[in-house]
Structures are given as C-alpha cells and as structure tokens.
Design an enzyme around this catalytic site. Structure first.
Site, mmCIF file in Angstrom:
data_model
loop_
_atom_site.group_PDB
_atom_site.id
_atom_site.type_symbol
_atom_site.label_atom_id
_atom_site.label_comp_id
_atom_site.label_asym_id
_atom_site.label_seq_id
_atom_site.Cartn_x
_atom_site.Cartn_y
_atom_site.Cartn_z
ATOM 1 C CD GLU A 107 -3.160 0.645 0.296
ATOM 2 O OE1 GLU A 107 -2.609 1.502 -0.423
ATOM 3 O OE2 GLU A 107 -4.382 0.581 0.433
ATOM 4 C CG ASP A 108 -1.019 4.672 -1.644
ATOM 5 O OD1 ASP A 108 -1.715 4.056 -0.812
ATOM 6 O OD2 ASP A 108 -1.517 5.403 -2.519
ATOM 7 C CG ASP A 111 -5.925 9.241 5.893
ATOM 8 O OD1 ASP A 111 -5.544 9.675 6.979
ATOM 9 O OD2 ASP A 111 -6.641 9.917 5.130
ATOM 10 C CG PHE A 160 -3.877 15.601 0.969
ATOM 11 C CD1 PHE A 160 -4.703 14.507 1.188
ATOM 12 C CD2 PHE A 160 -3.484 15.893 -0.334
ATOM 13 C CE1 PHE A 160 -5.143 13.717 0.131
ATOM 14 C CE2 PHE A 160 -3.924 15.112 -1.395
ATOM 15 C CZ PHE A 160 -4.751 14.023 -1.162
ATOM 16 C CB VAL A 161 1.812 13.615 1.546
ATOM 17 C CG1 VAL A 161 2.274 14.250 2.836
ATOM 18 C CG2 VAL A 161 1.241 12.216 1.818
ATOM 19 C CG ASP A 167 -4.381 11.081 -6.699
ATOM 20 O OD1 ASP A 167 -4.409 10.282 -5.740
ATOM 21 O OD2 ASP A 167 -5.405 11.531 -7.238
ATOM 22 N NE ARG A 173 -2.472 8.788 -9.778
ATOM 23 C CZ ARG A 173 -3.192 8.368 -8.733
ATOM 24 N NH1 ARG A 173 -2.590 7.945 -7.647
ATOM 25 N NH2 ARG A 173 -4.502 8.373 -8.780
#
Ligand code: IMP
Length: 189
Positions: A107-108, A111, A160-161, A167, A173
């Site tokens: 996973e990226d 959250d 928020f990154v 994105d 991205r």
C-alpha cells in the site's frame, strides 16, 4: 464558472517531507527485510492501484526471493478528494488465485484504515496461507480502525501529501519525493 488551473509541479508543493533518496534507502531496507522473513518461500505482492505503483515497482526489485505480483484497483466513494468514506468499490480484481499463497499487500498510505480494512477482509476470504501488510506511509492521527502494519516505511503527520504515486485530483503522482501540497491548491484546482 472559473477555469480550473493546471497543476504546477514545482510551485504547488509547500515542503518536501521525504526526499527521493530517503524513499529509496527505506525501500531497500524493506526489501531486505521481506526477503529474509520469507526466505525459502515465495511471496505474492498484491498492490493497490494507482497510488502504490511506484512503491510496488521499486519494492519488488529490492526483494531477492521469488515474487509473483498482482494488482487490484479500488475506489472509495461517498467521500471527498482528501477524505475517505470507507465505502469501497473494487474496480479491478486479482487476476490469479491467492489460495495457499503467502500474500503481502503493498500500500502507499494508510490513513483512516478503512480501505485496507475492507481489502484485508476481502483477501482473507480468498484463503491465502498468510496475509501481511506493507505500507510506505502511515498517517496514524486519522485512524478509525485498528490495522497491524507488518512492514512500514514512514510515519507522517496529519498532512495531505502527494508524490511517489500519491495524487491530488490525479496529478502529482510523478513527483519523485513525498511532498506536502500547499493548502490553497485544494481550493484552486
Ligand atoms: P484510508 O481508507 O483513509 O486509509 O485511505 C487510503 C487511501 O486514501 C490511500 O490509498 C490514498 O489513495 C488516499 N489517501 C489518504 N491520505 C492521502 C494523502 O495524504 N495523499 C494522497 N492520498 C491519500
């Protein structure tokens, strides 16, 4: 109606949170760890499009044991561009069975944890031998469900990154680092 402005990849970023170099050394570290933990076996990496794509591509090349890869795409709906709702729809399912396989979800970012929570339950139902989680980023401040992350890159603050796959409105991205977007971009794009 005002025309939406084009993203500015250089000036829309307020701060570089994690440099490309730091990402690459962390990926090498995680790859080595996965290779030793699964030594003598093979592992199926299941990545979640689209945000995890660069991480998956780099991580798989840092792993020295046999790997299979598969890709899923999910979208959360009912939320906003920066807030997840927890309602998840599968846009692309696995292309091969994971029955009896050692599976590692790549996973990226985690959250609220709602997307991953859904995915874990879904993949568990497909009978893998083992199911672990590898995430590049963890934003624990906003967690709504408990998630055990087996392999983690970086813990980040509640910001928020974008970049390295992540994105905002499908842009940014391709930045090689993780950066914090200027707040005014949320309202302007
Ligand atoms: P969760 O369900 O709230 O854990 O959200 C996970 C998904 O939301 C991630 O896979 C990302 O696609 C997206 N997301 C959460 N935080 C960020 C962020 O800071 N930047 C970009 N995307 C994010």
């Amino acid at each position: 109606m005002t025309a939406l402005r084009e993203p500015d990849l250089v000036n829309d970023v307020a701060e570089i949170l994690i440099s490309a170099d730091r990402i690459q050394s962390k990926v090498a570290e995680l790859g080595a760890l996965v290779s030793s933990d699964y030594a003598g076996r093979s592992v199926t990496l299941v990545s979640v499009l689209k945000g995890s794509l660069p991480f998956m591509a780099d991580l798989m090349r840092a792993i020295t044991i046999p790997v299979r890869i598969d890709l899923m795409e999910v979208s959360s709906y009912g939320g906003t561009a920066t807030e997840s709702s927890g309602l998840v729809r599968i846009l692309k399912d696995l292309s091969s069975s994971i029955d009896g396989k050692d599976v590692l979800i790549v996973e990226d970012i985690i959250d609220t944890g709602l997307t991953l929570n859904y995915l874990v339950r879904y993949l568990r139902g497909k009978n893998p031998t083992s199911l672990r989680i590898c995430s590049l980023l963890d934003k624990p401040a906003r967690r709504l469900v408990e998630i055990r992350i087996d392999y983690l890159g970086f813990t980040i603050p509640d910001q928020f990154v974008v970049g390295y796959g992540l994105d905002y409105g499908e842009h940014y991205r391709n930045l090689p680092f993780i950066g914090v977007l200027k707040p005014e971009v949320y309202t302007a794009l």
